[in-house]
Design an enzyme around this catalytic site. Sequence first.
Site, mmCIF file in Angstrom:
data_model
loop_
_atom_site.group_PDB
_atom_site.id
_atom_site.type_symbol
_atom_site.label_atom_id
_atom_site.label_comp_id
_atom_site.label_asym_id
_atom_site.label_seq_id
_atom_site.Cartn_x
_atom_site.Cartn_y
_atom_site.Cartn_z
ATOM 1 N N LYS A 1 47.337 40.737 36.105
ATOM 2 C CA LYS A 1 47.065 41.020 37.522
ATOM 3 C C LYS A 1 45.973 40.061 37.979
ATOM 4 C CE LYS A 1 49.310 45.094 38.228
ATOM 5 N NZ LYS A 1 48.631 46.368 37.948
ATOM 6 N N HIS B 1 40.619 39.883 41.563
ATOM 7 C CA HIS B 1 40.386 39.818 43.007
ATOM 8 C C HIS B 1 38.937 40.100 43.382
ATOM 9 C CE1 HIS B 1 40.350 44.173 43.268
ATOM 10 N NE2 HIS B 1 41.485 44.205 42.570
ATOM 11 N N HIS C 1 36.877 42.963 41.944
ATOM 12 C CA HIS C 1 36.378 42.898 40.566
ATOM 13 C C HIS C 1 34.958 42.345 40.451
ATOM 14 C CE1 HIS C 1 40.799 42.911 39.411
ATOM 15 N NE2 HIS C 1 40.288 43.942 38.787
HETATM 16 N N1 ARG Z 1 41.134 48.435 34.087
HETATM 17 C C1 ARG Z 1 40.719 49.484 34.950
HETATM 18 C C2 ARG Z 1 41.061 49.157 36.395
HETATM 19 O O1 ARG Z 1 41.212 48.002 36.736
HETATM 20 C C3 ARG Z 1 39.239 49.728 34.882
HETATM 21 C C4 ARG Z 1 38.761 50.173 33.541
HETATM 22 C C5 ARG Z 1 37.522 50.965 33.666
HETATM 23 N N2 ARG Z 1 36.955 51.340 32.420
HETATM 24 C C6 ARG Z 1 37.311 52.402 31.698
HETATM 25 N N3 ARG Z 1 36.671 52.620 30.587
HETATM 26 N N4 ARG Z 1 38.252 53.199 32.084
HETATM 27 O O2 ARG Z 1 41.170 50.076 37.188
#
Ligand code: ARG
Length: 563
Positions: free
Chosen positions: A124, A127, A130
Site C-alpha cells: 500500500k 501516504h 503515515h
Molecule cells: N498497519 C496498521 C495500519 O496501517 C497499523 C499498525 C499499528 N500497530 C499495531 N501494533 N497494531 O493501520
Amino acid sequence: MDYKKKVAELISAEVELEIEKIEQLIEIPPRPEMGDYAFPCFQLSKTMRKAPNMIAEELKEKLNKEGFEKIENLGPYINFFADKSIFAKNAIEKVLAEGDNYGSSNIGEGKTVCVEYSSPNIAKPFHVGHLFTTAIGHSLYKMFKKEGYNAVGINHLGDWGTQFGKLISAYHRWIDEEALEEDPIKELLRIYVKFHDEAEKDPTLEDEGRAYFKALEDGDKDAEALWKRFRDLSLKEFERVYNILGVEFDSYAGEAFYNDKMDVVVDKLKDKELLVESNGAQVVMLEDYNMPPCIVLKGDGASIYATRDLAAAMYRKKTYDFYKSIYVVGTPQALHFKQVFKVLELAGNEWAKDCVHVGFGLVKFADRKLSTRKGEVILLDDLLRESVEKTLEIINEKNPDLENKEEVAKKIGVGAVVFTYLKNSREKDIVFDWKEILSFEGETGPYVQYSYARAKSILRRAGEIKGEPNYSKLNSKEEFELVKTLENFNKYILISLDKLEPSVLTRYVIEVAKDFNKFYNAHSVLNLEDEELKIARIKLVEATCQVIKNGLELIGIEVVEKM
Ligand code: ARG
C-alpha cells in the site's frame, strides 16, 4: 551551579521535607514578575498546621538570600529571583560545556521503552497520514534515548492478513510484471483495487482470496515466495522515504513475524478460560468493561489483527522486559488497543498497565480525502518533493547565490513538513496550507531554521574570540529571558516524555527562536566597544545555536548553517 537545586537546598535546611520532594514541587512561574522559581507551601501546611500563606511569609525571611536578587512571597508561594549574572554564567557555560549532549540526563537509566511507530501496510502507498505516527514516534524514541532510556524503535509492518490472499489472487489474474518492477506499490495497488471492483461483481473472488491466505498461513511455498516479493519491494520503497526523513528503527518485526507465536496466546487464553465461541469465532467477552468482544480466531481458525497484537505485546515483554511499551497509532484504533490491553490484563499479565496507546489526529487538505481503497491518496513522497521544490523557489528569490541550494532546500523543505506535524497537540487534525508551512515568519520550521542560520552568521562574523566574557553585563530583559529559556531545555524534554507529546518540545524550540530574535533585534552583538560584553553576547548566541540544534535534532530536523 544548578539554581533549582540551590533553591531546594535552601528550603530543605528549614523544613522537614525530603530534598527530592521539594525539587518536584518547585515550579517555573508563568510570568517574569513572579520570579524564576516558585515554591508552593500547600504541602507544608499539613505537617506544620498553619496556613500556607503564613508559612510562605515566615519561611522567606529565614532563607539565606546569597546568590539571589531577592526572595519574596506572593500568597502561598515563595518566589525566587535569581541573581541574573550568576544565573547567566551558569546557564551559558553549561550549554557550551555539554554541547550536543546538552539537555540529556540519566533518569531513564536501566529502563527499556519500546516505541512502536510508522507500521505501514505493505503493498500500500506510504501516504501523508503515515508521517504522523512516524514523526511522533521517532521523536519520542529520540527523546527517550536522550534521557538515558534504552529505547527500542519498532516498525510493526502490516505484512500479514487476508488482504495478502487477495493480492496473490489478483497477482495471478492481472499483474503487469514490467509495471511491477518499475513502480511496485502503484502496480500492487492497481491490482488490489481491481480485485475489489471485480469482487463486487463476482463474490467467489473473495473465497479465492481467503483460500490463498489460508495457504500462506499454512506455509505454502509459492504463496510465501510471492508474499516475500511484495514485502521486499514495499520495504525498499518505505526505506527510501525513511532515508529522506532520517528515521530509523531497531526492529522491523511486523505482523507476519508473529505467525508462529500465536498458539502460545491462544493456549494461554484457553487456559484462563477466557475464550468463548461466538458465531463460529473464538472471542474474549469484554462486556463487563463496556467493550465489544475481542475476536481472537475467526471461524476458519485464522488469526486476525488483534491476535497478532496480543502475540506482539507478549513477545516484546519477553524479549525486552520493557518498563513501558508505547504504540503510536491513529486515534481511530483507540478501542482496538483498549481491547488488546484488557485481554492481556485478564490473561494475568500485570504489565498490561505499562502498555500505552498514543493517538493522533488526521491530515486534511481542502476537498481531498484519504482512502486507499479507491487509490486516491496523497503520497508522502509527493508532499515532500513539493515542499522541497517550493523551498528552492523561495531560496532562489531570497538568496540566489547561496551555495548547495538543493541540499539546503531539502533540509528546510522536509523539515518544514515534519515541523508541521509536530507543532500542535497530536490529537488535533492538521490542515495543510503551503503558505503557512513554508513561511519564514510565524511558528514554522523555516522560521526556526532561519533563526539558527542568522545566529550562525553572527558567529562566523565574530571570528576567533580573544578575551573573557563578563556575564554580569547581560542584564537586559531580553538577554535574561533568552538565558532562562535556554536553561529550561531539559525540563521541556521531560514534560514531552511525560505527556508523550513532542509538540511540547517543538513549541519550546519556537520559543528559543523567538527569544533569540527579540534579543537580536534589541541589542547589537558585534558592534560594541565593550569587549567583555561583546564576548558575553557572542557566547549567548553560541549557546542559542546549540540549543536550537539539539532541539530540532530531537524532532528529527537537521539544521543548515546558511540559508
Ligand atoms: N498497519 C496498521 C495500519 O496501517 C497499523 C499498525 C499499528 N500497530 C499495531 N501494533 N497494531 O493501520
